[in-house]
Scaffold this active site. Structure first.
Site, PDB file in Angstrom:
ATOM      1  N   ASP A   1       0.819  -1.218   0.000  1.00  0.00           N
ATOM      2  CA  ASP A   1       0.000   0.000   0.000  1.00  0.00           C
ATOM      3  C   ASP A   1       0.847   1.261   0.000  1.00  0.00           C
ATOM      4  OD1 ASP A   1      -2.145  -1.659   0.029  1.00  0.00           O
ATOM      5  OD2 ASP A   1      -2.786  -1.217   2.067  1.00  0.00           O
TER       6      ASP A   1
ATOM      7  N   ARG B   1      -0.172   5.567  17.646  1.00  0.00           N
ATOM      8  CA  ARG B   1      -0.378   6.530  16.555  1.00  0.00           C
ATOM      9  C   ARG B   1       0.084   7.952  16.888  1.00  0.00           C
ATOM     10  NH1 ARG B   1       0.256   2.419  14.160  1.00  0.00           N
ATOM     11  NH2 ARG B   1      -1.439   1.318  13.101  1.00  0.00           N
TER      12      ARG B   1
ATOM     13  N   ASP C   1      -7.660   4.768  12.669  1.00  0.00           N
ATOM     14  CA  ASP C   1      -6.309   5.337  12.588  1.00  0.00           C
ATOM     15  C   ASP C   1      -6.266   6.651  11.821  1.00  0.00           C
ATOM     16  OD1 ASP C   1      -4.967   3.582  14.171  1.00  0.00           O
ATOM     17  OD2 ASP C   1      -4.255   2.304  12.539  1.00  0.00           O
TER      18      ASP C   1
ATOM     19  N   SER D   1      -5.693  -8.643   8.797  1.00  0.00           N
ATOM     20  CA  SER D   1      -5.074  -7.325   8.886  1.00  0.00           C
ATOM     21  C   SER D   1      -4.455  -7.243  10.275  1.00  0.00           C
ATOM     22  CB  SER D   1      -6.137  -6.241   8.714  1.00  0.00           C
ATOM     23  OG  SER D   1      -5.579  -4.969   8.948  1.00  0.00           O
TER      24      SER D   1
END
Length: 432
Positions: free
Chosen positions: A22, A102, A131, A183
């Site tokens: 990605d 994050r 996210d 994932s």
């Protein structure tokens, strides 16, 4: 100025980069669609991925530069240990492993953008996840002049096959290995699993899905006793050996994983509105949170402890929702730091087939006093004082009952509101 492709004038972008399919595609897509320079940023927060080949891979994808930073120590001491001290657990199960990572990544990206004179920050988060909010709120809080580009909310790529076709068409070097059906997100604190068969909430996770923990039934048949020592709410020693925050978490991850500790399978409420099922492995974190909680039970007074329980739920929401860089979180930290001044001592725990059981706790600042708690005779607590305390504590109940008796109402909590209204219309009895 609007460029011919309709995109706003962006000259330089800092991209959160992992080196996977990605983000490799995103580098080229940004250059093609925004005509901008792309600087990649990779943070090492303990994901245990090979980072050595990333510079070559990033430049082969079209990036002009890449920053790779080791943030593990800061992540452990300034984020994870604060999380433990807060007691925050999202929806009573999730120890916030992805959420807490994050803000530190996004904060560093903002600083790199400022150093490089970038116009924007880009990320590879999808439009369905949490996210994207966490990254973008951090940017808003630290430098609102920066634009945010989220390709998954703009481009026409909708699948891995689409991404592979784009990579092939643009000569982007990517791995041809099959993607996991799950994932996953991994860091020093945990690993998460989503997607695949987990999307059916009735299906049990496959045994081979787990990465950090053995199945509890396959864990050792003998329990293991460990001792963790804390100073002002921070874990300092394990079984008498001093460890840095990173070392402490890693060693506890191995111990907990060996005994099948720290597995959570839950359906959570995402910030964006949908429910999602996630399976989390947080072996070391589960042990630390359990130990810290039990030490607080003897070191904090009742009012502070109970208030901290209320605060912990709100703190968890802030972290989950990406509001780390907010005045409220900083104010909460001030309270939490003050509350930890006497949280010093040791906790003994038993690890056994998926469970963590506290079997002992001690502190030089303990508020527990055997002389006070004993059922025997003591010079501190006069049991006859309890009668007056109970009379005052129960006074509101007594007054309400007297009122109802005067009105001829039954002292029966099962009586409905309508029934009590009707009964109240009956003439009042004489004064008692």
């Amino acid at each position: 100025m609007i460029k011919k492709n309709g995109k706003k004038d962006i000259k330089k972008v800092v991209l959160a980069y992992s080196g996977g399919l990605d983000t490799s595609v995103i580098v080229s897509w940004l250059i093609e669609n925004y005509g901008c320079e792309v600087i990649c940023y990779t943070a090492d927060v303990g994901q245990d991925e090979e980072l050595s080949g990333l510079p070559e891979k990033a430049k082969a994808s079209g990036a002009s530069k890449i920053y790779i930073e080791d943030l593990k120590e800061e992540f452990a001491s300034e984020y994870l240990y604060k999380l433990v001290a807060s007691g925050a657990i999202y929806e009573r199960n999730y120890l916030l492993g992805t959420s807490i990572a994050r803000p530190i990544i996004a904060e560093r990206m903002v600083k790199i953008a400022q150093i490089e004179g970038a116009d924007a920050i880009a990320h590879g988060c999808t439009g369905k996840g949490n996210d994207q909010v966490r990254f973008e709120l951090t940017v808003m809080a630290l430098d609102p002049s920066l634009k945010v580009i989220a390709p998954w909310r703009e481009w026409d790529i909708t699948s891995r096959e689409d991404a592979l076709e784009y990579a092939a068409a643009h000569d982007i070097p990517v791995s041809s290995s099959l993607k996991s059906i799950y994932s996953r997100d991994r860091n020093l604190w945990h690993i998460s699993h989503e997607g695949g068969i987990l999307e059916d909430t009735w299906t049990e996770p496959a045994k081979d899905m787990f990465q950090l923990t053995v199945s509890p039934e396959d864990a050792p048949d003998e329990p293991e006793i460990i001792e963790i020592e804390f100073e002002q709410g921070k874990a300092k020693k394990l079984n008498g050996v001093a460890h840095s925050p990173v070392e402490m978490i890693r060693v506890l991850n191995k111990l907990g994983g060996k005994h099948g500790v720290g597995r959570v399978d839950m359906v959570e409420n995402r910030l964006v509105g949908m429910k999602s099922r996630g399976v989390y492995e947080t072996p070391g974190g589960t042990i630390l949170v359990a130990a810290h909680k039990d030490l607080e039970s003897i070191c904090l007074d009742r009012d502070t402890l109970h208030y901290k329980h209320l605060l912990a739920e709100r703190y968890a929401e802030l972290v989950y929702n990406g509001k780390w860089f907010t005045p409220l979180r900083k104010s909460m930290d001030a309270f939490i730091t003050e509350s930890q001044q006497y949280v010093t001592g040791a906790v003994q725990l038993k690890l056994y087939k998926g469970s963590v059981v506290t079997i002992g706790r001690k502190s030089p600042f303990s508020l527990y006093n055997e002389e006070y708690a004993t059922f025997g005779e003591d010079d501190v607590y006069d049991q006859s004082d309890a009668e007056g305390f109970i009379n005052l504590f129960g006074l509101p109940l007594k007054v309400a009952a007297i009122r109802d008796m005067k009105m001829g109402l039954p002292i029966d909590l099962t009586t409905t509101i309508e029934e009590r209204v009707e009964l109240s219309k009956v003439p009042m009895k004489k004064e008692l």
